[in-house]
Design a protein around this motif. Sequence first.
Motif, PDB file in Angstrom:
ATOM      1  N   LYS A 199      10.488 -39.390 -84.241  1.00  0.00           N
ATOM      2  CA  LYS A 199       9.903 -39.209 -82.905  1.00  0.00           C
ATOM      3  C   LYS A 199       8.522 -39.862 -82.825  1.00  0.00           C
ATOM      4  O   LYS A 199       8.147 -40.451 -81.816  1.00  0.00           O
ATOM      5  CB  LYS A 199       9.798 -37.716 -82.584  1.00  0.00           C
ATOM      6  N   GLN A 200       7.772 -39.757 -83.943  1.00  0.00           N
ATOM      7  CA  GLN A 200       6.415 -40.307 -83.923  1.00  0.00           C
ATOM      8  C   GLN A 200       6.403 -41.833 -83.866  1.00  0.00           C
ATOM      9  O   GLN A 200       5.371 -42.445 -83.619  1.00  0.00           O
ATOM     10  CB  GLN A 200       5.653 -39.844 -85.175  1.00  0.00           C
ATOM     11  N   GLN A 237       9.348 -47.952 -82.235  1.00  0.00           N
ATOM     12  CA  GLN A 237      10.220 -47.888 -81.062  1.00  0.00           C
ATOM     13  C   GLN A 237       9.370 -47.924 -79.797  1.00  0.00           C
ATOM     14  O   GLN A 237       9.111 -46.889 -79.185  1.00  0.00           O
ATOM     15  CB  GLN A 237      11.044 -46.596 -81.089  1.00  0.00           C
ATOM     16  N   PRO A 238       8.914 -49.115 -79.410  1.00  0.00           N
ATOM     17  CA  PRO A 238       8.062 -49.179 -78.227  1.00  0.00           C
ATOM     18  C   PRO A 238       8.847 -49.085 -76.921  1.00  0.00           C
ATOM     19  O   PRO A 238      10.008 -49.487 -76.846  1.00  0.00           O
ATOM     20  CB  PRO A 238       7.415 -50.567 -78.351  1.00  0.00           C
ATOM     21  N   SER A 239       8.198 -48.510 -75.916  1.00  0.00           N
ATOM     22  CA  SER A 239       8.619 -48.628 -74.522  1.00  0.00           C
ATOM     23  C   SER A 239       7.405 -49.137 -73.767  1.00  0.00           C
ATOM     24  O   SER A 239       6.272 -48.956 -74.215  1.00  0.00           O
ATOM     25  CB  SER A 239       9.015 -47.265 -73.942  1.00  0.00           C
ATOM     26  N   ASP A 299       4.105 -36.404 -73.608  1.00  0.00           N
ATOM     27  CA  ASP A 299       3.745 -35.876 -74.928  1.00  0.00           C
ATOM     28  C   ASP A 299       4.986 -35.579 -75.765  1.00  0.00           C
ATOM     29  O   ASP A 299       4.986 -35.759 -76.984  1.00  0.00           O
ATOM     30  CB  ASP A 299       2.917 -34.583 -74.782  1.00  0.00           C
ATOM     31  N   ASP A 300       6.038 -35.116 -75.101  1.00  0.00           N
ATOM     32  CA  ASP A 300       7.255 -34.778 -75.836  1.00  0.00           C
ATOM     33  C   ASP A 300       8.061 -36.005 -76.221  1.00  0.00           C
ATOM     34  O   ASP A 300       8.751 -36.023 -77.242  1.00  0.00           O
ATOM     35  CB  ASP A 300       8.157 -33.852 -74.987  1.00  0.00           C
ATOM     36  N   ALA A 301       7.970 -37.050 -75.395  1.00  0.00           N
ATOM     37  CA  ALA A 301       8.864 -38.195 -75.608  1.00  0.00           C
ATOM     38  C   ALA A 301       8.301 -39.231 -76.564  1.00  0.00           C
ATOM     39  O   ALA A 301       9.049 -39.974 -77.190  1.00  0.00           O
ATOM     40  CB  ALA A 301       9.188 -38.858 -74.260  1.00  0.00           C
TER      41      ALA A 301
END
Lengths: 227, 227
Positions: free
Chosen positions: A44-45, A74-76, A114-116
């Motif tokens: 996730k981090q 894992q960029p968005s 924050d969660d994603a």
Amino acid sequence: EAAALERELLEEYCFGRQQLVELCGYASAVAVTKAFPLPSLSRKQRTVLVVCGPEQNGAVGLACARHLRVFEYQPSVFSPARPADPLHRDLTTQCEKMDIPFLSFLPAEVRLIDDAYGLVVDAVLGPGVRPAEAGGPCARALTTMKRLSIPLVSLDVPSGWDAQAGGDVEDALQPDVLVSLAAPKSCARRFSGRHHFVAGRFVPDEVRRKFALRLPEYSGTDCVAAL
Amino acid sequence: EAAALERELLEEYCFGRQQLVELCGYASAVAVTKAFPLPSLSRKQRTVLVVCGPEQNGAVGLACARHLRVFEYQPSVFSPARPADPLHRDLTTQCEKMDIPFLSFLPAEVRLIDDAYGLVVDAVLGPGVRPAEAGGPCARALTTMKRLSIPLVSLDVPSGWDAQAGGDVEDALQPDVLVSLAAPKSCARRFSGRHHFVAGRFVPDEVRRKFALRLPEYSGTDCVAAL
């Protein structure tokens, strides 16, 4: 002075804008790997939200996102202004074709972000651009970003800070990591986060002397140095 | 196939030529530092003669020379054709302004070159360009380079090798180090020197799959990998 330095590189040294953006984007991604080494991160981090503004800072953010993808993060990307100039357009295409998701909007509910995501890269505004000048979508993105709890990495200057005076304004971003591009701007003195990197190994010695830049020693083939 | 891969990157992924040349030149310089680490070299061995041809391979050589300078090697450039296109012109200006000497001619007496330089980088001809097509000055430079005793590093393909068949031709260069750009060309199978690097971390996964490229694993933020 930052503008004069850039003019020197572009006009006297005939660097291309595409070339400088690529060098800065690459070095920014390397700085992220130093502050947040991949092996130390949970799945996730490794997710990184890169928020890109309409000018050169945003272009560097797009190049940074691509290199982060190559480094197996894992960029968005959230690019509220989506400028039409060829530099942004080509860098956007590269990201999209490398399966980097682009967000159509930024949730106003900060908990969702924050969660994603594990961290946020602030490539919204470069030195000397005030949030009010950047247009509504960027200003709104900054308002949201200020309220996040996940770590924040700012490219060149924390968006909205005055390049000279810094970030006293009460609602400025307070990044955990600052990556100064080419050379630290004056406002970097007020940065109080954990890591400050300079990504300016490409700046020729002669230019460093001309602008009396106090730059760190880079070691080996490193393109960034920690201050 | 190398041409199709490049077309894919330029046309489908909208990479810029300046951007690709910068990435390849940077990675080529990093490969040189891996094959010839600075701390292991005497002062004289740090001098590198970069011989640049008129096309993209030569442009990569110019970017490589600049990064070698940044990495504290002592490059000099010999660019017999001195092409007038903006890409070569700008990269040449960057080198000149960074105090990288340009030779006006290459001594025909090879001992002079062997005595003056620690190694030679061959950025004369890319895949599919025959020495006869490259014009007299490049062909003459290759004739001289073949007779040198100092180590030779070839970028992408050893100049004059057929990209498919390789270097059987009796008077082809036999480099000690080969730096394949984007992906190894078929002729790399015939390479028998000490170090073979691939500088193609920027090639998107999708393109690797499409062209069935067998590429090495890159580690950390390395832009090159040894084969």
